[in-house]
Design an enzyme around this catalytic site. Structure first.
Site, PDB file in Angstrom:
ATOM      1  CG  ASP A 283      -2.161   0.883   0.998  1.00  0.00           C
ATOM      2  OD1 ASP A 283      -2.150   1.721   0.057  1.00  0.00           O
ATOM      3  OD2 ASP A 283      -3.130   0.771   1.771  1.00  0.00           O
TER       4      ASP A 283
HETATM    5  C1  BGC Z   1      -5.083   3.141   0.144  1.00  0.00           C
HETATM    6  C2  BGC Z   1      -5.130   2.113  -0.947  1.00  0.00           C
HETATM    7  C3  BGC Z   1      -5.004   2.776  -2.290  1.00  0.00           C
HETATM    8  C4  BGC Z   1      -3.716   3.567  -2.328  1.00  0.00           C
HETATM    9  C5  BGC Z   1      -3.471   4.283  -3.643  1.00  0.00           C
HETATM   10  C6  BGC Z   1      -3.921   4.092  -0.005  1.00  0.00           C
HETATM   11  O1  BGC Z   1      -4.105   5.205   0.811  1.00  0.00           O
HETATM   12  O2  BGC Z   1      -5.031   2.501   1.401  1.00  0.00           O
HETATM   13  O3  BGC Z   1      -6.330   1.388  -0.866  1.00  0.00           O
HETATM   14  O4  BGC Z   1      -5.064   1.838  -3.316  1.00  0.00           O
HETATM   15  O5  BGC Z   1      -3.778   4.559  -1.304  1.00  0.00           O
HETATM   16  O6  BGC Z   1      -4.283   5.393  -3.794  1.00  0.00           O
END
Ligand code: BGC
Length: 746
Positions: A283
């Protein structure tokens, strides 16, 4: 140095992006990995053989694709602006870049982006789960995957499947509810739909990322065997049904190790036990090391500059040079990424931005919203409304202009813009976005002779006056939930008082809930009708009107239990509220696998609305339950009949439990179906119970104990209509056991 590397990587990917004919640039036998008749594994091996170490390093490191002023960061020019991520390709080898977009409800745009893509949003993940219909999930996935592709993306950061251990988790709306079989089946089918577009989908957030408060540093303690029977089983079933190219590891720690450097999660469970061939991406900001993360099984470090360092760029190059990360491990990382790119068609079917059929896609999202809405209460058949109703008061939640959506990185921006702009939070994790699909306009269209009037709901007395002077009052109540914040179970902005005032003024009051998950309903005894529509997506207003007037018969069932109050939850308050990052947060999931209804039943608690509950405008009867073991499988048959006067869909649910007890709960959901029936029609249904749901996970395997088991046929977890008993022989299954045929809607 860092910058020089960045520029070199960018230059390489510019070349890739600017050379659409690159695939045909050399004869195929010179680049045998481009031969689509070879297996993805073989193709990955062949491509890898030709790659330099620098090229491998290119594949394992991703960039945020949106400018980010707080970090003085400018996104790579070859990325898609305003998007989540970009990983440069290897043009020399015809390996395309990875253009990554959020998320599970559609093609999102980051809140900080100047220009927002306007795309179709599905209802939230929890609404998809509430449909209990794999075809709805698959079709929705296929639709948003097509929009991703037409928008120039080949990786979709979808497939949110964290179980609802914590009903106040601000991201529950993105996920598939509290049960591993339901979530794994529905979210898995959504992933399969997305990937039918030659787009990779993730499944996320692996694992146990079940609250937003302190998500970056909290530590989860859970019995690993219990996790296998709950949170991890949801991922396992989701992977079987969806075959996602990538798993996204989560922010939190599990057992004292960050999820993205956690050998138990990444190596033991995912690789060894499940034999999963894809790649793990972190993530955004979830990587905390180079050597530990790479050696534990992280393959791709995402979203530079969100980590404290570019762990998989220069530090990884150095670690490989020093032998701290074996060269073979770097090869494996690159190979896994390549394998998924070949397996899911990213190399053979380069993305080409193109037009989107918005009208066709609106029909898909509307069907999903209709299938996922749950009629919670319908006393005296207050619903459906008659088209000849003379006057309707519509109250609250901007129902004159639109429907609410959930916030954070998954935010999809609608065609036509925000119907109710300027509501706090306007900055991250906002903005709060209402989709311009007006329930009031759609209601007017269905009751053309009615006097339909609106009150904003800020003033309960004014709303009550309007309700008193109308034949029917419909209060729209909302709770905006979002990534990065958790919520209370109480509706905000004194909406409980508003509903109570309206209900006191007009006994024919219906409440339509637009929430991310369960909420408390202190007014429940005073209103005859409650319809939960979650965040219903781009065409939510039309869907709500169709349901209220009976053009569509409600068929959703709760994928989560609704508590009466916080005292029924495993934790009265969310752990770590108010803590700063220097104050550790320990979240102890001592309830183990007893999540949701399993928890309520183990404790003898009676929730406000049970898991699996949902009413219809028709009635269903269930009969002829039989259960038998054949070929080692437990097969269950029964007849379901539409005994009412309108067509509708039943959701028969099979629960199982050992007569002798010994599980974390008296029963578990073992199988389900969604059966559409004309009035008077009946159908014999046969379902197979997944043996893992008859087993305890112990000693590294699934163990079905010999003995007598109850097989229960229910209309919800607490509305059991028939019970049978069956004797099961003892059975052991390996940890990575999978059914011969996953449940795949096609
Ligand atoms: C989230 C993810 C997301 C990623 C990219 C993170 O803050 O937890 O679910 O895919 O950002 O935007």
């Amino acid at each position: 140095m860092r910058k020089a590397f960045l520029l070199a990587a960018l230059a390489a990917s510019v070349a890739a992006a600017a050379a659409p004919g690159v695939l045909g640039a050399a004869p195929r036998d010179a680049r045998p990995w481009l031969n689509p008749s070879l297996s993805p594994d073989r193709r990955a091996d062949l491509a890898l053989e030709r790659m330099t170490r620098e090229e491998k390093l290119t594949l394992v490191f991703g960039y945020f694709s949106t400018d980010f002023a707080p970090k003085h960061y400018t996104a790579p020019a070859e990325g898609r602006p305003g998007a989540a991520g970009y990983v440069p390709g290897i043009p020399r080898l015809a390996i395309p870049p990875q253009w990554q977009t959020d998320a599970g409800v559609g093609v999102a745009t980051q809140g900080g982006a100047a220009h927002k893509r306007e795309r179709t949003a599905l209802p939230s993940g929890i609404a998809i789960a509430a449909s209990w219909d794999p075809a709805i999930a698959y079709n929705g996935g296929a639709m948003i995957g097509a929009e991703a592709r037409s928008s120039g993306f080949n990786v979709m950061l979808a497939g949110g499947i964290n179980l609802t251990r914590e009903p106040r988790n601000g991201r529950n709306f993105e996920y598939g509810g509290e049960d591993p079989l339901l979530a794994g089946t529905l979210i898995g089918n959504a992933i399969a739909g997305i990937q039918s577009n030659h787009v990779i989908s993730t499944i996320k957030h692996y694992a146990l990322n079940d609250q937003e408060t302190g998500r970056d540093w909290l530590n989860v303690t859970v019995d690993p065997d219990a996790a296998r029977m709950s949170d991890l089983l949801a991922f396992q079933i989701g992977i079987e049904n969806g075959d996602p190219g990538s798993v996204m590891c989560s922010y939190n720690q599990v057992g004292g190790r960050h999820a993205c450097e956690n050998p138990f999660l990444l190596t033991q469970v995912l690789r060894r036990d499940w034999n999963w061939p894809g790649y793990v991406m972190s993530d955004w900001g979830a990587t905390h090391s180079t050597v530990a993360a790479a050696n534990a099984g992280l393959d791709q470090d995402s979203g530079f500059p969100f980590d404290t360092q570019p762990f998989f760029r220069e530090p990884l190059r150095d670690a490989v040079a020093r032998g701290q990360v074996p060269e073979a491990r770097l090869n494996e990382m690159a190979r896994r990424i390549l394998r998924s790119m070949f397996a899911h068609g990213l190399v053979d079917h380069p993305v080409v931005p193109g037009p989107i059929d918005m009208a066709a896609h609106a029909a898909v999202t509307r069907a999903a919203a209709e299938a996922g809405a749950v009629l919670l209460k319908n006393d005296d058949h207050i619903l459906p409304l008659s088209p000849s109703v003379r006057s309707i008061a519509i109250i609250g939640s901007h129902a004159d202009v639109g429907v609410l959506s959930g916030g954070g990185s998954s935010q999809v921006y609608p065609v036509g813009g925000n119907a109710a702009p300027g509501i706090a939070l306007t900055g991250w994790p906002g903005p709060v976005v209402y989709y311009p699909s007006s329930p009031m306009a759609a209601i007017r269209a269905q009751a053309p002779r009615a006097n339909v009037r609106f009150a904003g709901g800020e003033d309960p007395a004014e709303a009550a006056r309007l309700a008193r002077g109308s034949e029917v009052a419909i209060v729209f109540a909302h709770q905006w939930t979002s990534e990065s914040i958790d919520t209370s179970l109480t509706l905000p902005d004194r909406q409980d008082a508003l509903i109570a005032a309206v209900a006191a003024a007009n006994p024919r009051t219906i409440v339509v809930l637009e929430t991310g998950g369960p909420v408390l309903m202190p007014w429940l005894d005073h209103v005859p009708g409650v319809l939960e529509v979650w965040f219903p997506g781009t065409a939510g207003g039309e869907a709500v009107a169709n349901l209220l007037f009976g053009r569509v018969n409600p068929s959703g069932r709760l994928p989560v239990s609704f508590p009466r109050d916080e005292s029924q939850l495993p934790r009265r308050a969310i752990d770590g509220i108010g803590n700063t990052p220097d104050q550790p947060i320990e979240v102890n999931y001592s309830e183990g696998a007893a999540i949701g209804y399993r928890w309520y039943e183990a404790r003898g608690l009676n929730p406000l609305f049970p898991f699996g509950h949902g009413l219809s405008y028709t009635d269903f009867s269930y009969s002829g339950l039989s259960a038998a073991v054949s070929g080692g499988e437990l097969n269950v048959s029964f007849t379901v009949r539409n005994s009412g006067r309108v067509a509708g869909s039943a959701v028969p649910q099979i629960y199982v439990g050992p007569e002798a007890g010994g599980w974390e709960a008296p029963k578990r959901l073992g199988a389900f179906a969604k059966v559409r029936l004309a009035p008077g029609a009946q159908q014999r249904v046969t379902l197979t119970v997944d043996p893992r749901l008859l087993a305890m996970f112990q000693g590294g395997q699934w163990n079905v104990a010999s003995g007598a088991y109850r097989v229960m046929l229910g209309a919800s977890s607490s509305d059991i209509r028939q019970t049978a008993t069956v004797r099961l022989p003892a059975r052991q299954l390996p940890p990575g056991w999978r059914p011969r045929r996953p449940v795949r809607a096609r």
